[in-house]
Design an enzyme around this catalytic site. Structure first.
Site, PDB file in Angstrom:
ATOM      1  N   ASN A  65       0.829  -1.195   0.000  1.00  0.00           N
ATOM      2  CA  ASN A  65       0.000   0.000   0.000  1.00  0.00           C
ATOM      3  C   ASN A  65       0.871   1.256   0.000  1.00  0.00           C
ATOM      4  OD1 ASN A  65      -2.560  -1.399   0.242  1.00  0.00           O
ATOM      5  ND2 ASN A  65      -1.996  -1.827   2.370  1.00  0.00           N
ATOM      6  N   CYS A  74      -4.271  -7.056  -5.228  1.00  0.00           N
ATOM      7  CA  CYS A  74      -4.791  -5.827  -5.829  1.00  0.00           C
ATOM      8  C   CYS A  74      -5.220  -6.132  -7.255  1.00  0.00           C
ATOM      9  CB  CYS A  74      -3.726  -4.735  -5.801  1.00  0.00           C
ATOM     10  SG  CYS A  74      -4.257  -3.206  -6.581  1.00  0.00           S
ATOM     11  N   GLY A  75      -6.521  -6.057  -7.506  1.00  0.00           N
ATOM     12  CA  GLY A  75      -7.047  -6.442  -8.820  1.00  0.00           C
ATOM     13  C   GLY A  75      -6.645  -5.507  -9.941  1.00  0.00           C
ATOM     14  N   ASN A  76      -6.569  -4.213  -9.666  1.00  0.00           N
ATOM     15  CA  ASN A  76      -6.075  -3.281 -10.681  1.00  0.00           C
ATOM     16  C   ASN A  76      -4.565  -3.413 -10.831  1.00  0.00           C
ATOM     17  OD1 ASN A  76      -8.521  -1.953 -11.473  1.00  0.00           O
ATOM     18  ND2 ASN A  76      -8.509  -0.824  -9.548  1.00  0.00           N
ATOM     19  N   ASN A 147      -8.733 -10.342   0.516  1.00  0.00           N
ATOM     20  CA  ASN A 147      -8.539  -9.245   1.457  1.00  0.00           C
ATOM     21  C   ASN A 147      -9.919  -8.778   1.921  1.00  0.00           C
ATOM     22  OD1 ASN A 147      -9.382  -7.930  -0.856  1.00  0.00           O
ATOM     23  ND2 ASN A 147      -7.660  -6.543  -0.994  1.00  0.00           N
ATOM     24  N   ARG A 199      -7.610   0.637   2.951  1.00  0.00           N
ATOM     25  CA  ARG A 199      -6.725   0.647   4.116  1.00  0.00           C
ATOM     26  C   ARG A 199      -5.289   0.856   3.643  1.00  0.00           C
ATOM     27  NH1 ARG A 199      -5.919  -5.799   5.649  1.00  0.00           N
ATOM     28  NH2 ARG A 199      -5.579  -6.424   3.502  1.00  0.00           N
ATOM     29  N   CYS A 207     -10.672   0.352  -7.196  1.00  0.00           N
ATOM     30  CA  CYS A 207     -10.160  -0.776  -6.408  1.00  0.00           C
ATOM     31  C   CYS A 207     -10.683  -2.052  -7.044  1.00  0.00           C
ATOM     32  CB  CYS A 207     -10.623  -0.654  -4.953  1.00  0.00           C
ATOM     33  SG  CYS A 207     -10.184  -2.066  -3.911  1.00  0.00           S
TER      34      CYS A 207
END
Length: 268
Positions: A65, A74-76, A147, A199, A207
Site C-alpha cells: 500500500n 490488488c485487482g487493478n 482481502n 486501508r 479498487c
C-alpha cells in the site's frame, strides 16, 4: 545503491502504481521508502508499489500500500503488472499466471485492449456490518476477496462526503487488520457506482478487489442469483465483474503503462 533502480508508473482505471522489475529479488525496500515514493507531494505519487519478482520460475506480485504496509492482493495492480510484462516483451501475450499473497491468479492479457483476471472466490462472511461517515451510517456486507471489504449501500454517493479519513466500521473486531470500505449506489441494469477508502492508501480512484466485493454484495442486496455480471463505475473508469455459480469472480478492465522514473534517490 550500486546501480539505478527504475520504477515504472502505470494505472488501471486511475488506480495508480509504481512498479519495480526485480526478477532476481535483489532490491531491498523499506516501508518508509515506499511511503516516500508513493507520496503525491514529494515523491512519484501512487496508490501503491509493486515489486515484480520471480519465485521458483513463477511471477510474484509483491504489493504494498501507499504507506508501505503489505497487502494480499490488488485487482487493478495485477492487471498493470501483467500489462508491463507484455508491453516490455518480458512475457508473451495470452494466458499466464501471477502468484500473489492471496494465491495464484490467471490472466488473459492481449497486447491491446482490456485485461481479464480470475480473482478467485468471493466470500460473503454472512455478517451484517455498518459503516459511518459524514454523519451518516449505512448497513451492508462483510465480503472477503482474499482481502477484507465492508460494502455498504447508499441512496446517493453525494451523501458519503469526504473520505480523507477512514470511515468507522463496526463491528471492528471483524477486521483486525483493517478493511477496505466501499460505498455503493445501485443503478438500473446491473450497474453500480462506487467510492472506496482503501486501508493503507486512503480514498482511491478505483479498487479491483473492491469491485468484485461490490458485485457480490449488489447481487445479494438485489436478491439476485449467481451467475451474475455487474458493470461497476469507480471514479476512475469502468470495470466489469463476472461472478460464476461457484462465487468465483473475473475482473475485466484496462491497464496503462506510462513513464519510467529513477528511484535511486528514494532508496539511498
Amino acid at each position: 545503491m550500486t546501480h539505478p533502480v527504475i520504477g515504472t508508473y502505470g494505472h488501471g482505471t486511475e488506480n495508480d502504481f509504481v512498479l519495480i522489475f526485480d526478477p532476481e529479488n535483489d532490491v531491498s525496500i523499506t516501508e518508509s521508502q515506499i511511503a516516500a515514493i508513493c507520496n503525491r507531494a514529494t515523491g512519484i505519487g501512487a496508490d501503491g508499489l509493486i515489486r515484480i519478482v520471480k519465485n521458483d520460475g513463477k511471477w510474484f506480485m509483491d504489493y504494498r500500500n501507499a504507506d508501505g504496509s503489505i497487502a494480499e492482493m490488488c485487482g487493478n495492480g495485477i492487471r498493470v503488472m501483467a500489462k508491463y510484462l507484455v508491453t516490455r516483451s518480458i512475457q508473451p501475450e495470452g494466458i499466464f499466471a501471477i502468484d500473489t499473497r492471496a494465491g495464484m491468479k490467471h490472466l488473459r492479457v492481449p497486447m491491446d485492449g482490456d485485461i481479464s483476471v480470475n480473482m478467485g472466490h468471493v466470500t460473503d462472511e454472512m455478517e451484517e456490518i455498518e459503516a459511518s461517515n459524514n454523519g451518516h451510517t449505512w448497513s451492508g456486507y462483510n465480503i472477503n476477496v482474499g482481502n477484507p471489504h465492508a460494502v455498504v449501500f447508499v441512496d446517493s454517493l453525494e451523501d458519503v462526503g469526504s473520505l480523507a479519513d477512514a470511515p468507522a466500521v463496526s463491528p471492528a473486531s471483524s477486521y483486525p487488520e483493517g478493511v477496505n470500505v466501499e460505498f455503493v449506489e445501485i443503478l438500473p441494469n446491473f450497474e453500480a457506482k462506487m467510492r472506496v477508502h482503501e486501508r493503507g492508501s486512503g480514498e482511491t480512484r478505483s479498487c479491483g478487489t473492491g469491485t468484485c466485493a461490490v458485485a457480490l454484495a449488489a447481487t445479494l442486496k438485489t436478491n439476485g442469483k449467481l451467475p451474475s455480471r455487474w458493470t461497476i463505475y469507480p471514479p476512475g473508469g469502468r470495470l466489469i465483474v463476472d461472478i460464476d455459480g461457484h462465487s468465483n469472480a473475473t475482473l475485466t478492465g484496462p491497464a496503462v503503462i506510462l513513464e519510467d522514473h529513477d528511484l535511486t534517490k528514494f532508496l539511498a
